[in-house]
Scaffold this active site. Structure first.
Site, PDB file in Angstrom:
ATOM      1  N   THR A 125       0.858  -1.210  -0.132  1.00 30.22           N
ATOM      2  CA  THR A 125      -0.058  -0.043   0.010  1.00 30.22           C
ATOM      3  C   THR A 125       0.804   1.043   0.047  1.00 30.22           C
ATOM      4  O   THR A 125       2.051   1.118   0.725  1.00 30.22           O
ATOM      5  CB  THR A 125      -1.035   0.208   1.201  1.00 30.22           C
ATOM      6  OG1 THR A 125      -1.426   1.255   1.141  1.00 30.22           O
ATOM      7  CG2 THR A 125      -0.125  -0.323   2.529  1.00 30.22           C
ATOM      8  N   ASP A 127       0.094   3.908   1.525  1.00 29.72           N
ATOM      9  CA  ASP A 127      -0.303   4.780   2.441  1.00 29.72           C
ATOM     10  C   ASP A 127       0.551   4.639   3.715  1.00 29.72           C
ATOM     11  O   ASP A 127       0.576   5.499   4.786  1.00 29.72           O
ATOM     12  CB  ASP A 127      -1.799   4.312   3.071  1.00 29.72           C
ATOM     13  CG  ASP A 127      -2.837   4.552   1.983  1.00 29.72           C
ATOM     14  OD1 ASP A 127      -2.753   5.499   1.100  1.00 29.72           O
ATOM     15  OD2 ASP A 127      -3.819   3.859   2.041  1.00 29.72           O
ATOM     16  N   GLU A 223      -5.555  13.008   3.012  1.00 25.50           N
ATOM     17  CA  GLU A 223      -7.090  13.318   2.712  1.00 25.50           C
ATOM     18  C   GLU A 223      -7.779  12.657   3.765  1.00 25.50           C
ATOM     19  O   GLU A 223      -7.624  12.496   4.903  1.00 25.50           O
ATOM     20  CB  GLU A 223      -7.023  11.727   1.555  1.00 25.50           C
ATOM     21  CG  GLU A 223      -6.674  10.479   2.388  1.00 25.50           C
ATOM     22  CD  GLU A 223      -6.888   9.437   1.333  1.00 25.50           C
ATOM     23  OE1 GLU A 223      -7.205   9.471   0.218  1.00 25.50           O
ATOM     24  OE2 GLU A 223      -6.284   8.300   1.532  1.00 25.50           O
ATOM     25  N   ILE A 251      -3.080   9.538  -9.176  1.00 28.47           N
ATOM     26  CA  ILE A 251      -1.523   9.658  -9.822  1.00 28.47           C
ATOM     27  C   ILE A 251      -0.504   9.111  -8.636  1.00 28.47           C
ATOM     28  O   ILE A 251       0.438   8.660  -9.290  1.00 28.47           O
ATOM     29  CB  ILE A 251      -1.455  11.116 -10.117  1.00 28.47           C
ATOM     30  CG1 ILE A 251      -0.458  11.117 -11.224  1.00 28.47           C
ATOM     31  CG2 ILE A 251      -0.665  11.854  -8.891  1.00 28.47           C
ATOM     32  CD1 ILE A 251      -0.587  12.647 -12.071  1.00 28.47           C
TER      33      ILE A 251
HETATM   34  P1  ATP Z   1      -5.939  -0.717   0.989  1.00 26.96           P
HETATM   35  O1  ATP Z   1      -6.241  -0.197   2.348  1.00 26.96           O
HETATM   36  O2  ATP Z   1      -4.287  -0.173   0.724  1.00 26.96           O
HETATM   37  O3  ATP Z   1      -6.897  -0.442  -0.141  1.00 26.96           O
HETATM   38  P2  ATP Z   1      -6.586  -3.291   1.957  1.00 26.96           P
HETATM   39  O4  ATP Z   1      -6.284  -4.728   2.136  1.00 26.96           O
HETATM   40  O5  ATP Z   1      -6.888  -2.666   3.618  1.00 26.96           O
HETATM   41  O6  ATP Z   1      -5.887  -2.421   1.211  1.00 26.96           O
HETATM   42  P3  ATP Z   1      -9.629  -3.608   1.932  1.00 26.96           P
HETATM   43  O7  ATP Z   1     -10.576  -3.074   0.906  1.00 26.96           O
HETATM   44  O8  ATP Z   1      -9.651  -3.280   3.266  1.00 26.96           O
HETATM   45  O9  ATP Z   1      -8.101  -3.022   1.560  1.00 26.96           O
HETATM   46  O10 ATP Z   1      -9.540  -5.165   1.954  1.00 26.96           O
HETATM   47  C1  ATP Z   1      -9.203  -5.957   0.556  1.00 26.96           C
HETATM   48  C2  ATP Z   1     -10.171  -7.241   0.757  1.00 26.96           C
HETATM   49  O11 ATP Z   1      -9.842  -8.309   1.823  1.00 26.96           O
HETATM   50  C3  ATP Z   1     -11.599  -6.762   0.967  1.00 26.96           C
HETATM   51  O12 ATP Z   1     -12.096  -6.377  -0.225  1.00 26.96           O
HETATM   52  C4  ATP Z   1     -11.940  -8.171   1.310  1.00 26.96           C
HETATM   53  O13 ATP Z   1     -12.164  -9.136   0.231  1.00 26.96           O
HETATM   54  C5  ATP Z   1     -11.119  -8.797   2.251  1.00 26.96           C
HETATM   55  N1  ATP Z   1     -11.329  -8.490   3.733  1.00 26.96           N
HETATM   56  C6  ATP Z   1     -11.278  -7.245   4.235  1.00 26.96           C
HETATM   57  N2  ATP Z   1     -11.553  -7.428   5.701  1.00 26.96           N
HETATM   58  C7  ATP Z   1     -11.957  -8.765   5.682  1.00 26.96           C
HETATM   59  C8  ATP Z   1     -12.315  -9.535   6.940  1.00 26.96           C
HETATM   60  N3  ATP Z   1     -12.490  -9.085   8.142  1.00 26.96           N
HETATM   61  N4  ATP Z   1     -12.452 -10.780   6.896  1.00 26.96           N
HETATM   62  C9  ATP Z   1     -12.131 -11.600   5.545  1.00 26.96           C
HETATM   63  N5  ATP Z   1     -11.754 -10.640   4.599  1.00 26.96           N
HETATM   64  C10 ATP Z   1     -11.656  -9.634   4.435  1.00 26.96           C
END
Ligand code: ATP
Length: 319
Positions: A125, A127, A223, A251
């Site tokens: 990520t 972030d 943000e 971007i």
């Molecule tokens: P970023 O924050 O950089 O976008 P992230 O991995 O935190 O990345 P999310 O959209 O929160 O992005 O999670 C990605 C995917 O992980 C979700 O779309 C879902 O499929 C899965 N996921 C998220 N939370 C859970 C959970 N509590 N249990 C199982 N799967 C999960």
């Protein structure tokens, strides 16, 4: 373990491809078979899974984005949906998976591990919002992009007595704003940690104009804190600067990964494969004090965000 899978999930970041390549090549060179799971957990559930070869991961180390695609599948929180995903893996003999993504993706990885599929998480990520690791894969590249953009804004702000209000990503983590603000010599940095006192910022801008006689001012703001267009109007109305907002937006997610991110992704990919080969799952890979280490995902998810006070203090002393 003979067969492992790899997927990218959540928001993409530069360096994900370098991680895919590292997991694939280190896996193949260790005698494993490696499968690409396309579009994150969505592809896992749908069975969009294909073998990866040395060649299929060629020519990607320098490319931004992710060749495996990424997606969000909120339904993955449902155990029945995860059972379908596990069925797809078992059909192909895939026993373990490397998950590249943010903390949401880590939650999915932990749930799968608890259901018998060992998973290792890599922090992908821009972030830098995964507390356990000093840096996430993609942060340094995004930082370079932000710095380049702000340097350009500075040139034009200077010519027009403007105050540039630049909104950067970070998903409630202020690192991109803080690091870029220091690197660009911003006048004011606003993050979730500093808080946003609108009147105070306007006061400081008036000082910069009237007392310090600055020709321009740059405000870097994370943000999800305020509507920067509205704030720019208030700057124009209440200070001597003409306020202009720039939302850098997506971007920041693109571009060729910088060498640091490529190296980090490669080292983390190697560590993930080594752990899976030892039968270990439920861990995520971090870089801490220049060392690549693994910690339990459960512990990683409950770590509070580290305070950036020292850097904030440095910033105040540079203004
Ligand atoms: P970023 O924050 O950089 O976008 P992230 O991995 O935190 O990345 P999310 O959209 O929160 O992005 O999670 C990605 C995917 O992980 C979700 O779309 C879902 O499929 C899965 N996921 C998220 N939370 C859970 C959970 N509590 N249990 C199982 N799967 C999960």
């Amino acid at each position: 373990v003979r067969r492992i899978g790899i997927l990218t999930s959540g928001g993409d970041s530069p360096g994900m491809n370098a991680a895919i390549r590292a997991v694939t090549r280190v896996g193949l060179n260790s005698g494993l078979e490696v499968f690409g799971i396309y579009n994150g957990y969505k592809g896992m559930v749908e069975g969009y899974i294909e073998p990866l070869t040395r060649e299929t991961v060629g020519e990607i180390v320098n490319r931004g984005g992710t060749v495996l695609g990424s997606a969000r599948l909120p339904e993955f929180k449902d155990i029945e949906v995860r059972k379908k995903a596990i069925h797809q893996l078992k059909k192909r003999g895939i026993e373990a998976v490397v998950v590249i993504g943010g903390d949401g993706s880590y939650r999915g990885a932990l749930s799968l591990t608890e259901m018998g599929i060992n998973c290792i998480g890599l922090p992908g990520t821009i972030d830098n919002d995964i507390t356990c690791t000093d840096y996430t894969i993609g942060f340094q590249t995004a930082l370079e992009t932000v710095v380049e953009a702000i340097d350009k804004l500075r040139d034009t702000s200077n010519s027009h007595h403007r105050c540039s209000i630049v909104e950067v990503m970070g998903n409630r983590c202020g690192d991109l704003a803080l690091w870029s603000g220091i690197a660009c010599g911003a006048e004011i940095i606003v993050t979730s940690e500093t808080g946003f006192d609108e009147e105070d910022v306007l006061d400081r801008l008036r000082d910069l104009d009237l007392i310090r006689k600055k020709k321009h001012a740059i405000v870097v703001i994370s943000e999800k804190i305020t509507d920067v267009d509205q704030f720019a109007k208030k700057v124009s109305l209440n200070t001597g600067f003409s306020g202009r907002a720039t939302v850098l937006g997506h971007i920041q997610r693109g571009g060729s990964p910088c060498p640091f991110d490529r190296l980090l992704a490669s080292q983390m990919g190697e560590k993930a494969v080594d752990l899976l080969m030892q039968g270990i799952g439920g861990q995520c890979i971090c870089i801490r004090n220049n060392e690549i280490v693994a910690i339990p995902i459960e512990k990683a998810l409950s770590m509070p965000q580290e305070s950036r006070k020292p850097l904030m203090n440095l910033f105040e002393r540079l203004v």
